[in-house]
Each structure stands twice: as C-alpha cells, then as structure tokens.
Design a protein around this motif. Structure first.
Motif, PDB file in Angstrom:
ATOM      1  N   ARG A 281       0.852  -1.194   0.000  1.00  0.00           N
ATOM      2  CA  ARG A 281       0.000   0.000   0.000  1.00  0.00           C
ATOM      3  C   ARG A 281       0.886   1.242   0.000  1.00  0.00           C
ATOM      4  O   ARG A 281       1.988   1.218   0.545  1.00  0.00           O
ATOM      5  CB  ARG A 281      -0.925  -0.007   1.225  1.00  0.00           C
ATOM      6  CG  ARG A 281      -1.909  -1.173   1.217  1.00  0.00           C
ATOM      7  CD  ARG A 281      -2.794  -1.160   2.444  1.00  0.00           C
ATOM      8  NE  ARG A 281      -3.591  -2.373   2.517  1.00  0.00           N
ATOM      9  CZ  ARG A 281      -4.769  -2.529   1.952  1.00  0.00           C
ATOM     10  NH1 ARG A 281      -5.291  -1.524   1.274  1.00  0.00           N
ATOM     11  NH2 ARG A 281      -5.437  -3.664   2.051  1.00  0.00           N
ATOM     12  N   PRO A 282       0.414   2.341  -0.578  1.00  0.00           N
ATOM     13  CA  PRO A 282       1.238   3.552  -0.647  1.00  0.00           C
ATOM     14  C   PRO A 282       1.282   4.271   0.691  1.00  0.00           C
ATOM     15  O   PRO A 282       0.352   4.171   1.502  1.00  0.00           O
ATOM     16  CB  PRO A 282       0.509   4.395  -1.698  1.00  0.00           C
ATOM     17  CG  PRO A 282      -0.933   3.998  -1.534  1.00  0.00           C
ATOM     18  CD  PRO A 282      -0.903   2.521  -1.229  1.00  0.00           C
ATOM     19  N   ASN A 283       2.372   4.991   0.915  1.00  0.00           N
ATOM     20  CA  ASN A 283       2.390   5.874   2.076  1.00  0.00           C
ATOM     21  C   ASN A 283       1.608   7.135   1.716  1.00  0.00           C
ATOM     22  O   ASN A 283       1.223   7.328   0.553  1.00  0.00           O
ATOM     23  CB  ASN A 283       3.832   6.178   2.507  1.00  0.00           C
ATOM     24  CG  ASN A 283       4.631   6.919   1.445  1.00  0.00           C
ATOM     25  OD1 ASN A 283       4.121   7.818   0.775  1.00  0.00           O
ATOM     26  ND2 ASN A 283       5.902   6.546   1.294  1.00  0.00           N
ATOM     27  N   PRO A 284       1.317   8.003   2.683  1.00  0.00           N
ATOM     28  CA  PRO A 284       0.479   9.181   2.401  1.00  0.00           C
ATOM     29  C   PRO A 284       1.006  10.068   1.273  1.00  0.00           C
ATOM     30  O   PRO A 284       0.222  10.568   0.455  1.00  0.00           O
ATOM     31  CB  PRO A 284       0.468   9.922   3.740  1.00  0.00           C
ATOM     32  CG  PRO A 284       0.656   8.845   4.759  1.00  0.00           C
ATOM     33  CD  PRO A 284       1.601   7.875   4.129  1.00  0.00           C
ATOM     34  N   VAL A 285       2.323  10.275   1.204  1.00  0.00           N
ATOM     35  CA  VAL A 285       2.899  11.128   0.155  1.00  0.00           C
ATOM     36  C   VAL A 285       2.701  10.477  -1.211  1.00  0.00           C
ATOM     37  O   VAL A 285       2.340  11.150  -2.198  1.00  0.00           O
ATOM     38  CB  VAL A 285       4.396  11.382   0.416  1.00  0.00           C
ATOM     39  CG1 VAL A 285       5.031  12.123  -0.762  1.00  0.00           C
ATOM     40  CG2 VAL A 285       4.583  12.179   1.699  1.00  0.00           C
ATOM     41  N   GLU A 286       2.922   9.178  -1.300  1.00  0.00           N
ATOM     42  CA  GLU A 286       2.747   8.468  -2.569  1.00  0.00           C
ATOM     43  C   GLU A 286       1.290   8.488  -3.012  1.00  0.00           C
ATOM     44  O   GLU A 286       0.996   8.728  -4.192  1.00  0.00           O
ATOM     45  CB  GLU A 286       3.247   7.026  -2.420  1.00  0.00           C
ATOM     46  CG  GLU A 286       4.750   6.935  -2.186  1.00  0.00           C
ATOM     47  CD  GLU A 286       5.185   5.556  -1.719  1.00  0.00           C
ATOM     48  OE1 GLU A 286       6.397   5.296  -1.720  1.00  0.00           O
ATOM     49  OE2 GLU A 286       4.320   4.732  -1.349  1.00  0.00           O
ATOM     50  N   ALA A 287       0.385   8.249  -2.084  1.00  0.00           N
ATOM     51  CA  ALA A 287      -1.040   8.246  -2.418  1.00  0.00           C
ATOM     52  C   ALA A 287      -1.489   9.621  -2.917  1.00  0.00           C
ATOM     53  O   ALA A 287      -2.246   9.731  -3.895  1.00  0.00           O
ATOM     54  CB  ALA A 287      -1.857   7.833  -1.189  1.00  0.00           C
ATOM     55  N   LEU A 288      -1.003  10.675  -2.261  1.00  0.00           N
ATOM     56  CA  LEU A 288      -1.372  12.040  -2.655  1.00  0.00           C
ATOM     57  C   LEU A 288      -0.874  12.355  -4.060  1.00  0.00           C
ATOM     58  O   LEU A 288      -1.614  12.899  -4.881  1.00  0.00           O
ATOM     59  CB  LEU A 288      -0.802  13.034  -1.646  1.00  0.00           C
ATOM     60  CG  LEU A 288      -1.061  14.517  -1.939  1.00  0.00           C
ATOM     61  CD1 LEU A 288      -2.554  14.822  -1.881  1.00  0.00           C
ATOM     62  CD2 LEU A 288      -0.308  15.390  -0.926  1.00  0.00           C
ATOM     63  N   ASN A 289       0.375  12.008  -4.341  1.00  0.00           N
ATOM     64  CA  ASN A 289       0.951  12.328  -5.641  1.00  0.00           C
ATOM     65  C   ASN A 289       0.377  11.479  -6.772  1.00  0.00           C
ATOM     66  O   ASN A 289       0.331  11.933  -7.923  1.00  0.00           O
ATOM     67  CB  ASN A 289       2.473  12.163  -5.596  1.00  0.00           C
ATOM     68  CG  ASN A 289       3.174  13.354  -4.976  1.00  0.00           C
ATOM     69  OD1 ASN A 289       3.345  14.387  -5.612  1.00  0.00           O
ATOM     70  ND2 ASN A 289       3.566  13.224  -3.718  1.00  0.00           N
ATOM     71  N   LEU A 290      -0.071  10.281  -6.463  1.00  0.00           N
ATOM     72  CA  LEU A 290      -0.652   9.418  -7.489  1.00  0.00           C
ATOM     73  C   LEU A 290      -2.170   9.564  -7.570  1.00  0.00           C
ATOM     74  O   LEU A 290      -2.800   8.998  -8.474  1.00  0.00           O
ATOM     75  CB  LEU A 290      -0.285   7.960  -7.218  1.00  0.00           C
ATOM     76  CG  LEU A 290       1.195   7.588  -7.431  1.00  0.00           C
ATOM     77  CD1 LEU A 290       1.463   6.162  -6.955  1.00  0.00           C
ATOM     78  CD2 LEU A 290       1.582   7.737  -8.896  1.00  0.00           C
ATOM     79  N   GLY A 291      -2.752  10.333  -6.641  1.00  0.00           N
ATOM     80  CA  GLY A 291      -4.195  10.540  -6.660  1.00  0.00           C
ATOM     81  C   GLY A 291      -4.995   9.270  -6.438  1.00  0.00           C
ATOM     82  O   GLY A 291      -6.031   9.064  -7.076  1.00  0.00           O
ATOM     83  N   ILE A 292      -4.497   8.409  -5.537  1.00  0.00           N
ATOM     84  CA  ILE A 292      -5.185   7.138  -5.273  1.00  0.00           C
ATOM     85  C   ILE A 292      -5.507   7.017  -3.788  1.00  0.00           C
ATOM     86  O   ILE A 292      -4.975   7.754  -2.950  1.00  0.00           O
ATOM     87  CB  ILE A 292      -4.330   5.928  -5.714  1.00  0.00           C
ATOM     88  CG1 ILE A 292      -2.996   5.911  -4.939  1.00  0.00           C
ATOM     89  CG2 ILE A 292      -4.090   5.958  -7.208  1.00  0.00           C
ATOM     90  CD1 ILE A 292      -2.131   4.689  -5.234  1.00  0.00           C
ATOM     91  N   SER A 293      -6.361   6.073  -3.467  1.00  0.00           N
ATOM     92  CA  SER A 293      -6.723   5.802  -2.083  1.00  0.00           C
ATOM     93  C   SER A 293      -5.568   5.088  -1.372  1.00  0.00           C
ATOM     94  O   SER A 293      -4.857   4.282  -1.987  1.00  0.00           O
ATOM     95  CB  SER A 293      -7.973   4.920  -2.042  1.00  0.00           C
ATOM     96  OG  SER A 293      -8.143   4.336  -0.752  1.00  0.00           O
ATOM     97  N   PRO A 294      -5.377   5.346  -0.079  1.00  0.00           N
ATOM     98  CA  PRO A 294      -4.333   4.654   0.689  1.00  0.00           C
ATOM     99  C   PRO A 294      -4.566   3.132   0.743  1.00  0.00           C
ATOM    100  O   PRO A 294      -3.649   2.390   1.105  1.00  0.00           O
ATOM    101  CB  PRO A 294      -4.441   5.270   2.086  1.00  0.00           C
ATOM    102  CG  PRO A 294      -5.057   6.614   1.854  1.00  0.00           C
ATOM    103  CD  PRO A 294      -6.014   6.404   0.721  1.00  0.00           C
TER     104      PRO A 294
END
Length: 254
Positions: free
Chosen positions: A121-134
């Motif tokens: 699962r992505p960390n918060p920064v990755e999720a924000l930059n990829l525009g996806i749900s955590p």
C-alpha cells in the motif's frame, strides 16, 4: 613506463615562454587526459613523482593540479590521491526520456540494479501524488542506476497497480528500462511535473553512489502521465552532484 612518458612530455616545457610554468604543466597533463594516457577515474601519479618527472617544484605541480581541478578535469580525495574526473552529464529538463535511452544516446551502457522491489500500500505522500486511495496497492521499486558500471543515481519508482493494470516482476526491471516495459503494456510517457532541489547525501545514498557522506546530490521528485492522461508513476531520485548538470531552456513570453 608512465614515468618515461611524463619525462618525455616534460620536454615541451619552455622556461623562456611567458606562460607561467604551472599553466604549461597543466596544459600537458590536460592533453594527456584528452589522449587517454590518464583514463577517466584513474589515479594520477603522486605529487612527488610528478615533481621528479617534470623537474619542477612541488608548488608548481600543486598549482597545476589546482587549475585542472577548477576546470573539473581532476578530483582530489583526501588521503587517497588525485583522480581523473568523470565527464559531467548534461541532462535537459525540457524533454521526457528514460534513463536507459539517455545513456545509450551518449554512447554509454545503462544499468539498473534492483535494491528493493515490493507490492504494498502507498504511504500518504505516494497516495497524494498518485491521486489514489491509501487502500489501493502500488509497485514500489528502488534501483541503482549506472552507466558503464559507474553509479549515477538512485531511483524509487511507485506505480499505481489499479490504474495501470500491469503485472510487474523484479526480472522485468533488472538492467532493463522501466519505460520500455510500460510502453509494451500500452502506457507511453507523455508529460511530467518535476521538482528539483539540492540535498546532502545520507549514509546509504553516499554508500550506493560511492560518495563521501554529506556530499551534494540533486534530489528530484517527478509525477508522470501517459498518453491518455493516466498517472504512470511517482518517482523520487538522487543524482550525483559531481557528475550531473540539469539544463532548462528558457524563452521570453513575447
């Protein structure tokens, strides 16, 4: 053998020339570097050996080496010696190309050693930059990028699995271009947004890039979209500050 070559080269020194002796010595050494008598990354003879070969003072040799260091032809490593500097890589930020293609265009052999590869699962920064749900999964791959076996950069790429619908393995990216793999899956990098700033290398980065700790590195963060506007990747990279120059073409708004 090398001493004989240096001694022969020293015969071109001209004490009656108005050019200072240290600049003449610097010119001879630079010519030897250009002719690959001293190859990229190789060590120069010691100051003592150079003093004897050129039959000049050690001060003259030190001044000559300083000139070549300022010209970025040499690099000095405390306690180790003086080495022929690697050629700096001029990287344009106005076009989107893969590391592998860029190195091949320069006549170099690209490499990609996988440091880590995981599906998580992505960390918060990755999720924000990829525009996806955590809660959505990503591929996260960290690689050491090399050219002619010289370490140049560390890249951590994060790919959204649900958007790309791809199956990626460690073997797909070991010494292979990630962008080439994505293109085979129908995803062509189209545009990107990149941030660049200077940082000091931490212990791991310095070790992987063969740099002294706290050396300057160029830290980049990039988001890339494909031809259909889908987010391809979020990538964080650290490039060797002693070998990379990023260049941007600027135009007026007129």
């Amino acid at each position: 053998m090398l001493h004989d070559v240096l001694t022969q080269a020293s015969k071109s020194l001209n004490p009656t020339d108005s050019t200072p002796m240290y600049l003449q010595v610097a010119g001879i050494l630079e010519k030897m570097i250009d002719e690959q008598v001293f190859t990229e990354g190789s060590a120069l003879p010691s100051e003592r050996d150079l003093t004897q070969a050129f039959n000049v003072s050690r001060v003259t040799i030190r001044q000559a080496l300083t000139v070549l260091e300022e010209r970025e032809r040499l690099t000095r490593k405390r306690g180790s010696g003086t080495y022929v500097a690697s050629k700096r890589i001029m990287q344009s930020l106005s076009s989107l190309t893969s590391f592998s293609d860029d190195m091949r265009a320069r006549g170099m052999v690209p490499g990609a050693k996988v440091i880590s590869f995981e599906r998580s699962r992505p960390n918060p920064v990755e999720a924000l930059n990829l525009g996806i749900s955590p809660n959505q999964e990503v591929y996260r791959l960290k690689r050491l990028r090399t050219a002619n076996d010289i370490p140049l950069a560390i890249e951590t790429s994060v790919l959204p699995i649900n958007i790309l619908q791809i199956n990626l393995s460690r073997e797909d990216i070991e010494n292979h271009s990630l962008y080439t793999f994505l293109q085979r899956q129908g995803h062509y990098p189209s545009r990107a947004l990149q941030h660049l700033r200077a940082k000091s290398a931490d212990a791991e980065t310095a070790h992987l890039l063969n740099l002294p700790k706290n050396s300057a590195v160029l830290h980049t963060e990039r988001i890339t979209w494909d031809q259909d506007g889908r987010l391809l990747e979020y990538v964080v990279s650290s490039y060797r500050g002693d070998m990379y120059d990023f260049i941007v073409e600027l135009k007026t708004g007129m």
